[in-house]
Structures are given as C-alpha cells and as structure tokens.
Scaffold this motif. Structure first.
Motif, short mmCIF file in Angstrom:
data_model
loop_
_atom_site.label_atom_id
_atom_site.label_comp_id
_atom_site.label_asym_id
_atom_site.label_seq_id
_atom_site.Cartn_x
_atom_site.Cartn_y
_atom_site.Cartn_z
N SER A 72 82.56 101.85 53.28
CA SER A 72 83.44 102.29 53.53
C SER A 72 85.33 101.51 53.60
CB SER A 72 82.92 101.78 55.16
OG SER A 72 83.71 102.97 56.22
N LYS A 128 77.81 105.28 58.53
CA LYS A 128 79.09 103.78 58.51
C LYS A 128 80.22 105.10 57.48
CE LYS A 128 77.46 100.50 60.67
NZ LYS A 128 78.89 99.50 61.77
N PHE A 148 73.00 99.32 56.96
CA PHE A 148 74.54 98.69 57.48
C PHE A 148 76.21 98.57 56.34
CE2 PHE A 148 72.01 99.68 61.12
CZ PHE A 148 72.47 100.98 61.53
N GLU A 181 78.83 99.64 54.78
CA GLU A 181 80.33 98.81 55.91
C GLU A 181 80.74 98.40 55.08
OE1 GLU A 181 78.68 95.61 58.16
OE2 GLU A 181 78.32 96.51 60.09
#
Length: 351
Positions: free
Chosen positions: A81, A123, A74, A78
C-alpha cells in the motif's frame, strides 16, 4: 487479436530472507506473444524482529503460526500500500503474492507459504492472488519450481534460466517440453555462515575466497542422494536440516563458505554440462557472488549471461506478477513438466 495490457504487482520473499521484493510491471499480450516492462521495483529489508520470526517459524506452535500468517499478511498489505502511494500508481489489475515458505513437504502433499491474501486485500482494496503452490502439491506435483512458465513465455531467448537464490533452480527446454528443478542449496547456507561472521551475506564471495575447501566434506555433500534423483524435484529447509547440518561439525566458517561455494558450482555445472546448455541467464542474489560465478565459468563452456540489476533482483517477483495475470485470465500458470503434477493448471487463490 487486439493487444491486451495488464498491470500487476508481484511480491516475493525468498528462503534467503533478504527482504520483501516488490515489482510493478506492465504486461502486453498480442495473440500468444507476451512482453513485459518493469515500471517500479524495490526490496524492503526485514526488521531483525520479523526476520527472526520468519526464520524460526518452522519451530513455533500451530497457534503462533496462524497468528504469524495473519500478521505477515497485514505487513505485506501495508508495505505494498505504501509502495502504491509512494509511486502514485493508478493502473493496477492485481497483486500477486508468493508469501514466505515455512513448510515444504510435497511428498506428504502439503506446502505452506504464509501471508494471508485476505489481509493484503484488507489493506489495499485490490484484487489479490496468492497461495500458488498448494494446488500443484495436491495434484501430485512438487509445488516447485513455478517460474518456468515465465521462462517459457518471457525469457525464451536463452537455452536455460538459472536462479541463484536460497536454492539454485534451473528451467530449460528438453524434447520440446519445459522442465525445471532445484539443483542445490546456495544462499540459504552461504548467508547463514556469513551471519556467523557478522555479515548478512558473503559479498562478492570474498569470505569464501579466503577459506580452504574441506575435501572430505565436499565429497560427502556431492554424494547426497538428492543429486542422483531424477527431476522433477525440489528442496526445502527440512532437507537442509536432515541432510546438510549433520555434516557440518567444527569447521572454520571461512572453510565452510569455501566448501559450500565449490559444492554449489560443482552441482550447477554438472547440470549445465549434462543438458548441453549453450546459453544460460543467471538471476538471483547469487549472480552478484563473483567468486561463485567465476567457479561456474571455469568448469563449463556454457555461455553465461548476467542481465541488468532489475532482472537479477526481481525476476521471481516479476514472474509471480505474471502468474497472477495468467490466473486472472484462467490460463495455465503451472507446468506439469516442471513440477511433476498430473496436469498443467491455473493455480492461485483469488480474493
């Protein structure tokens, strides 16, 4: 054949725990000729909490490790992204993630790079390719080094490519085949010793330069059996714990830095000279260690090339992006001549 164009992001986290490398690259292919252009890149330092989690992951329970695998996935999602948003990236065919190595025991047929690719995809909503090493280990290989496919197709103008990261590894042509192997530990130890002096790393090798070489320790290091083994071969943190740490007693930290810097130079030059390497491209954080580079230059006639900053710092992330492109095309991205696996193959899980 018309020119093909691919855009990819490579994510790399090395054993030296410098941070997360992100490299956004344009690849072009015409017939069998590949070229690349690094468009954007960044290194994101880890928080002290995440750095400690990754550093100590080898000691935690299986349940905690499974949670870290998801959490780190994750985190990667993140970060990439935010990178995509910050640089307003629209053209992107895939994200290729190396993950972070926790266990590497190819002799027991397993290796583990955490950072679940499915979490990255959740994500980013982009095609993600990850877990590049496991298949090679299952096929009897070392699962390392993997970057030689990029050295072969993107950096063929040099006799050899030498990466000075947590471990040093080299890739070169021998009898028409691309071979590659780990040489010795470098930053995984130098950074750890520097931390004991309150520094994240030994800048320019200045701390080592102030120390004295422990000749007895140096001789013990140079006698380790790994250095007389034939390639293909690779190193991991377990090897450090079993073979290096028992030799480190109560030496002054500056002396340890001096001794291990000399040890690295001796082992690297031994390979350069043994294989009659005429020119070598040096990348990785160790390329900035002037003291280490001076020692290497003093012991060999090999022509040393230090490239621009983007290649020094992001070559591995760049090549994992390239490996992702090859995987997407179902082309071989792992060379058995480098890893020792039973055959060349196209590796990486796609989601």
């Amino acid at each position: 054949m018309e020119q093909q164009i691919f855009y990819a992001i490579g994510l790399m986290s090395g054993t030296s725990l410098d941070g997360l490398d992100i490299c956004y690259t344009k690849f072009t292919r015409k017939e069998s000729i590949w070229n690349f252009e690094i468009l954007k890149c960044a290194t994101l330092p880890y928080s002290s909490e995440l750095e400690n989690s990754l550093r100590n992951a080898i000691h935690i329970s299986s349940e905690e490790l499974l949670k870290l695998n998801s959490d780190y996935g994750f985190y990667l999602g993140e970060q990439v992204s935010e990178f995509i948003s910050k640089h307003n990236i629209h053209d992107l065919d895939l994200i290729a993630s190396h993950g972070h190595t926790i266990f590497h025991q190819p002799q027991k047929f397993f290796t583990l790079q955490i950072g679940d690719g499915r979490a990255i995809k959740s994500k980013t909503n982009k095609t993600v390719i990850y877990d590049f090493r496991s298949q090679d280990v299952i096929l009897g290989g070392n699962g390392a080094p993997l970057v030689p496919v990029g050295d072969e197709l993107l950096f063929s103008g040099f006799d050899a490519c030498l990466n000075l990261g947590g471990f040093s590894n080299i890739s070169l042509k021998r009898d028409g085949e691309r071979i590659a192997f780990d040489i010795c530990p470098v930053n995984i130890l130098l950074n750890d010793f520097a931390l004991q002096l309150g520094k994240k790393y030994d800048e320019n090798g200045d701390l080592a330069k102030a120390g004295m070489i422990d000749e007895k320790l140096l001789d013990e290091l140079n006698q380790l059996s790994f250095y007389s083994e034939n390639h293909p071969k690779s190193l991991g943190i377990e090897w450090i714990n079993d073979n290096i740490l028992p030799l480190v007693q109560n030496q002054k930290v500056e002396d340890l830095l001096a001794t291990f810097t000399e040890h690295s130079a001796v082992q690297i030059v031994k390979i350069l000279n043994e294989y009659h390497v005429r020119s070598v491209l040096i990348t990785g954080g160790g390329a900035y260690n002037n003291y280490l580079i001076e020692k290497i230059k003093a012991k060999t006639k090999t022509e040393i090339h230090i490239p621009e900053k983007e290649i020094i710092e992001y070559k591995e992330a760049l090549i994992f992006a390239f490996m992702g492109v090859l995987r997407l095309l179902d082309l071989n991205n792992v060379l058995s001549s480098a890893t020792g696996s039973s055959r060349d193959h196209s590796s990486g899980l796609i989601c």
